[in-house]
Design an enzyme around this catalytic site. Structure first.
Site, PDB file in Angstrom:
ATOM      1  N   ARG A 111       0.664  -1.216   0.006  1.00  0.00           N
ATOM      2  CA  ARG A 111       0.182  -0.106  -0.190  1.00  0.00           C
ATOM      3  C   ARG A 111       0.796   1.211  -0.131  1.00  0.00           C
ATOM      4  O   ARG A 111       2.066   1.171   0.611  1.00  0.00           O
ATOM      5  CB  ARG A 111      -0.928  -0.004   1.269  1.00  0.00           C
ATOM      6  CG  ARG A 111      -1.868   1.031   1.210  1.00  0.00           C
ATOM      7  CD  ARG A 111      -2.903   1.245   0.317  1.00  0.00           C
ATOM      8  NE  ARG A 111      -4.149   1.947   0.782  1.00  0.00           N
ATOM      9  CZ  ARG A 111      -5.199   2.271  -0.048  1.00  0.00           C
ATOM     10  NH1 ARG A 111      -4.878   2.085  -1.354  1.00  0.00           N
ATOM     11  NH2 ARG A 111      -6.240   3.197   0.278  1.00  0.00           N
ATOM     12  N   THR A 405      -9.035   0.317  -9.781  1.00  0.00           N
ATOM     13  CA  THR A 405      -8.304  -0.886  -9.163  1.00  0.00           C
ATOM     14  C   THR A 405      -8.390  -1.968 -10.145  1.00  0.00           C
ATOM     15  O   THR A 405      -9.288  -2.108 -11.070  1.00  0.00           O
ATOM     16  CB  THR A 405      -9.028  -1.350  -7.741  1.00  0.00           C
ATOM     17  OG1 THR A 405      -9.804  -0.424  -7.369  1.00  0.00           O
ATOM     18  CG2 THR A 405      -8.170  -1.881  -6.857  1.00  0.00           C
ATOM     19  N   GLU A 425      -5.832   4.230  -7.294  1.00  0.00           N
ATOM     20  CA  GLU A 425      -6.941   4.843  -6.706  1.00  0.00           C
ATOM     21  C   GLU A 425      -7.935   5.471  -7.786  1.00  0.00           C
ATOM     22  O   GLU A 425      -8.946   4.440  -8.096  1.00  0.00           O
ATOM     23  CB  GLU A 425      -6.619   6.016  -5.884  1.00  0.00           C
ATOM     24  CG  GLU A 425      -7.390   6.067  -4.485  1.00  0.00           C
ATOM     25  CD  GLU A 425      -8.722   6.761  -4.608  1.00  0.00           C
ATOM     26  OE1 GLU A 425      -9.604   6.506  -4.008  1.00  0.00           O
ATOM     27  OE2 GLU A 425      -8.794   7.650  -5.429  1.00  0.00           O
ATOM     28  N   ASP A 452      -7.423   8.415   0.036  1.00  0.00           N
ATOM     29  CA  ASP A 452      -8.031   7.294   0.547  1.00  0.00           C
ATOM     30  C   ASP A 452      -7.917   7.815   2.277  1.00  0.00           C
ATOM     31  O   ASP A 452      -8.745   6.862   3.112  1.00  0.00           O
ATOM     32  CB  ASP A 452      -7.553   6.122   0.271  1.00  0.00           C
ATOM     33  CG  ASP A 452      -7.978   5.429  -0.837  1.00  0.00           C
ATOM     34  OD1 ASP A 452      -9.005   6.133  -1.483  1.00  0.00           O
ATOM     35  OD2 ASP A 452      -7.457   4.542  -1.263  1.00  0.00           O
ATOM     36  N   SER A 477      -8.194   1.144   3.054  1.00  0.00           N
ATOM     37  CA  SER A 477      -8.657   0.563   1.960  1.00  0.00           C
ATOM     38  C   SER A 477      -9.693  -0.252   2.048  1.00  0.00           C
ATOM     39  O   SER A 477      -9.953  -0.870   2.965  1.00  0.00           O
ATOM     40  CB  SER A 477      -7.516  -0.134   1.090  1.00  0.00           C
ATOM     41  OG  SER A 477      -7.833  -0.731  -0.049  1.00  0.00           O
ATOM     42  N   SER A 478     -10.418  -0.764   0.961  1.00  0.00           N
ATOM     43  CA  SER A 478     -11.393  -1.742   0.805  1.00  0.00           C
ATOM     44  C   SER A 478     -10.962  -2.727   0.254  1.00  0.00           C
ATOM     45  O   SER A 478     -11.604  -3.884  -0.324  1.00  0.00           O
ATOM     46  CB  SER A 478     -12.695  -1.365   0.289  1.00  0.00           C
ATOM     47  OG  SER A 478     -13.259  -0.248   0.788  1.00  0.00           O
ATOM     48  N   GLY A 500     -13.379  -1.660  -7.135  1.00  0.00           N
ATOM     49  CA  GLY A 500     -14.710  -1.333  -7.132  1.00  0.00           C
ATOM     50  C   GLY A 500     -14.730  -0.511  -5.890  1.00  0.00           C
ATOM     51  O   GLY A 500     -15.873  -0.141  -5.517  1.00  0.00           O
ATOM     52  N   GLY A 501     -13.690   0.082  -5.321  1.00  0.00           N
ATOM     53  CA  GLY A 501     -13.694   0.798  -4.004  1.00  0.00           C
ATOM     54  C   GLY A 501     -14.545   0.192  -2.930  1.00  0.00           C
ATOM     55  O   GLY A 501     -14.278  -0.987  -2.776  1.00  0.00           O
TER      56      GLY A 501
END
Length: 594
Positions: A111, A405, A425, A452, A477-478, A500-501
């Site tokens: 990350r 992503t 992002e 984010d 993050s997701s 997809g966030g």
């Protein structure tokens, strides 16, 4: 009520207190570009699933040459940088779940991190209010220190089989010789407004009249080829030190909204090997995913285990699609889980887990208590719970969009596997392209991952937000790269993930439920219409459900919104004869193997 992407992108707000949430829908990372039916792919020995056929081919060649799953993933990522520049690349970061085929699961954190000069208040305007995400993205202020190259190098040292330089050959060849612009890339370039103004990206992606390169156009990228060559020959230092790092820092500092990153920030970046976060689900499956700073695994498993604790409806499907009783239960569980997500999850180097252990959020007694809050009518919004013994000192974070992503799933012939979700992002990141100091045309996009973080450092109650900006910190993050094992035997059953966030959490959960709980083949599970809640309206994929389903949910008190939920799921599942791969019909990915 039906919303379009443009309506929701920046026009709706989300505000949270410690006790309640009033939420809209997070904007989707990338616009839809049409549907293409996928058959699913059966293989015997190995398989590669990724978001673009050229990237899949690169990974396939590496596996055929005797490479491991991580070797193939590196080749895939480098080609994705070239052919899918809107989603991921060496200017961004990634989370990698890796299985050695014998029992060891590794979680590698690549990350992005905040530069040393970042401050909690860097996204506040002169009047003290936070910028919108749309205001914060363009320019160098939003760029975090890229992590994907350093992380991949560390993971490859652990399980790689082929020489590092060999893994870059497919991408270098394509960058030199060119590749045909796809329909999806053309569509996203057409939707993009700022990119054509960048001195590197504009001439690469657009003609002299400002029109995007047409479908089939042979797009070459000499600067990216040169940068990849230097990384292949010299290793990660070629990216993190010297002219590449200097060019990244220069472009950030010379942008219309300069950012604090310096070349020293790149030299200081280190990937982190974390302990995978695993949980048993339905007594049969051990689901392993990424721990914080990702919220994906914790939030997804909270949802699935809340549903399990409450008891699944007798009829979860209606005419092959999720039924009203299932959608009610699932989205109510989602509200509870997303409330906890906003309250607690952030970089563990900067915040303490509730009760001192992230697993406290998955404690059966806690989840039973939370599941009891699910009633016959929608709660609309949920307040966070208290998994630990001591109340948190942090304020809950307002929801913000998470963006572009891509996901890679690979299983090799020796049973090693990866699930890697990778990102810059927003679509095309911060709209700045670096040529790596080569002086050539083209290059790679820089991320806007600083957005984010919470753009507001404090909540409405004045308490600090756990996911606020701090130097060296990694934003929440997701991303949810997921490996699933048989809980008894330990055999690998599946590798899966999605872009997809925040909706990644729902996309992956939907697929696990469809394939492992409802017994669908993996492609049918991926094909299911998307759905979820982010602790606000119940969101259903536009055109995915019959009118009766919408009416049935509204009768239970749900505020129902139809919306583009452009997933890009990639997955591989074990079968009796080998493996079965699936690719999302909403994007252009495929699966290939032997």
């Amino acid at each position: 009520m039906k919303y379009t992407l443009a309506t929701l992108l920046f026009g709706l707000s989300f505000s949270l207190s410690a006790s309640a949430a009033d939420t809209a829908i997070p904007a989707q990372p990338e616009a839809a570009s049409g549907l293409q039916a996928k058959p699913g792919w059966a293989t015997k020995h190995f398989a590669v699933a990724a978001a673009n056929p050229l990237a899949v081919e690169a990974g396939y060649k590496i596996l055929k040459a005797g490479g491991s799953a991580i070797d193939a993933a590196i080749a895939v990522q480098m080609v994705l940088n070239l052919v899918e520049p809107q989603s991921s690349g060496i200017g961004g970061g990634a989370f990698l779940m890796m299985f050695d085929g014998k029992g060891k699961v590794s979680a590698w954190d690549g990350r992005e991190s905040a530069p040393a000069g970042a401050t909690p208040r860097m996204f506040l305007k002169a009047d003290g209010t936070p910028m919108s995400v749309g205001e914060a993205i363009p320019g160098g202020l939003s760029v975090a220190v890229p992590g994907v190259i350093a992380m991949l190098a560390a993971a490859q040292r652990e399980q790689g089989q082929l020489p590092w330089a060999r893994l870059f050959e497919p991408a270098i060849e394509l960058a030199d010789q060119g590749f045909a612009v796809s329909l999806r890339l053309n569509s996203l370039l057409r939707d993009e407004r700022r990119l054509k103004n960048d001195p590197q990206a504009g001439p690469l992606f657009y003609d002299a009249h400002g029109e995007p390169r047409p479908v089939g156009y042979l797009l070459k990228n000499p600067a990216l080829a040169a940068v990849l060559r230097s990384i292949a020959e010299q290793g990660p230092d070629a990216f993190y030190r010297g002219k590449v790092a200097e060019d990244i820092a220069h472009r950030i500092q010379a942008s219309a909204r300069p950012g604090p990153m310096a070349a020293d920030d790149l030299a200081a970046y280190k990937p982190v090997q974390r302990e995978a976060l695993c949980a048993v689900w339905l007594e049969r499956y051990r689901v392993c995913g990424f721990p914080p700073p990702s919220s994906g695994q914790l939030t997804m498993m909270q949802i699935l285990k809340l549903v399990e604790a409450r008891g699944e409806p007798k009829r979860p499907l209606s005419d092959g699609k999720p039924s009203v009783p299932w959608l009610h239960l699932y989205t109510e569980a989602s509200r509870l889980a997303f409330a906890d997500r906003a309250q607690y999850i952030a970089d563990p180097a900067f915040v303490t887990p509730p009760g001192g252990d992230w697993q406290r959020m998955l404690d059966p007694a806690y989840l039973k208590q939370r599941a009891a809050l699910i009633g016959p009518r929608s709660m609309k919004t949920a307040a966070p719970g208290q998994p630990g013994d001591v109340a948190t000192a942090y304020a809950a974070q307002a929801e913000q969009p998470e963006h572009g992503t891509s996901h890679i799933s690979i299983v090799d012939a020796q049973g090693r596997a990866v699930a890697m979700t990778t990102s810059i992002e927003s679509a095309f990141g911060d709209k700045i392209m670096s040529d790596g100091g080569t002086g050539l045309s083209g290059g790679f996009m820089l991320n806007n991952t600083m957005t984010d973080f919470s753009l507001a450092p404090e909540g409405a109650d004045g308490r600090p937000v756990a996911n606020r900006v701090e130097p060296g910190k990694r934003p929440r993050s997701s991303m949810s790269p997921t490996l699933v094992f048989d809980a008894r035997s330990g055999r690998l059953l599946m590798t899966v993930g999605a872009p997809g966030g925040p909706a990644i959490i729902h996309f992956v959960a939907k697929t696990l439920v469809g394939a492992l709980d409802w017994g669908m083949d993996l492609q049918r599970a991926v094909d299911l219409p998307n759905y979820g809640s982010f602790n606000g309206p119940t969101v259903l994929e536009d055109g995915g459900f019959p009118k009766a389903t919408l009416e049935g949910l509204r009768a239970l008190g749900h505020d129902v919104v139809e919306y583009e939920l452009t997933s890009g799921l990639q997955g591989i599942q074990r079968t009796k004869t080998g493996w079965f791969g699936a690719a999302d019909p909403r994007r252009e990915g495929i699966v290939k193997g032997d």
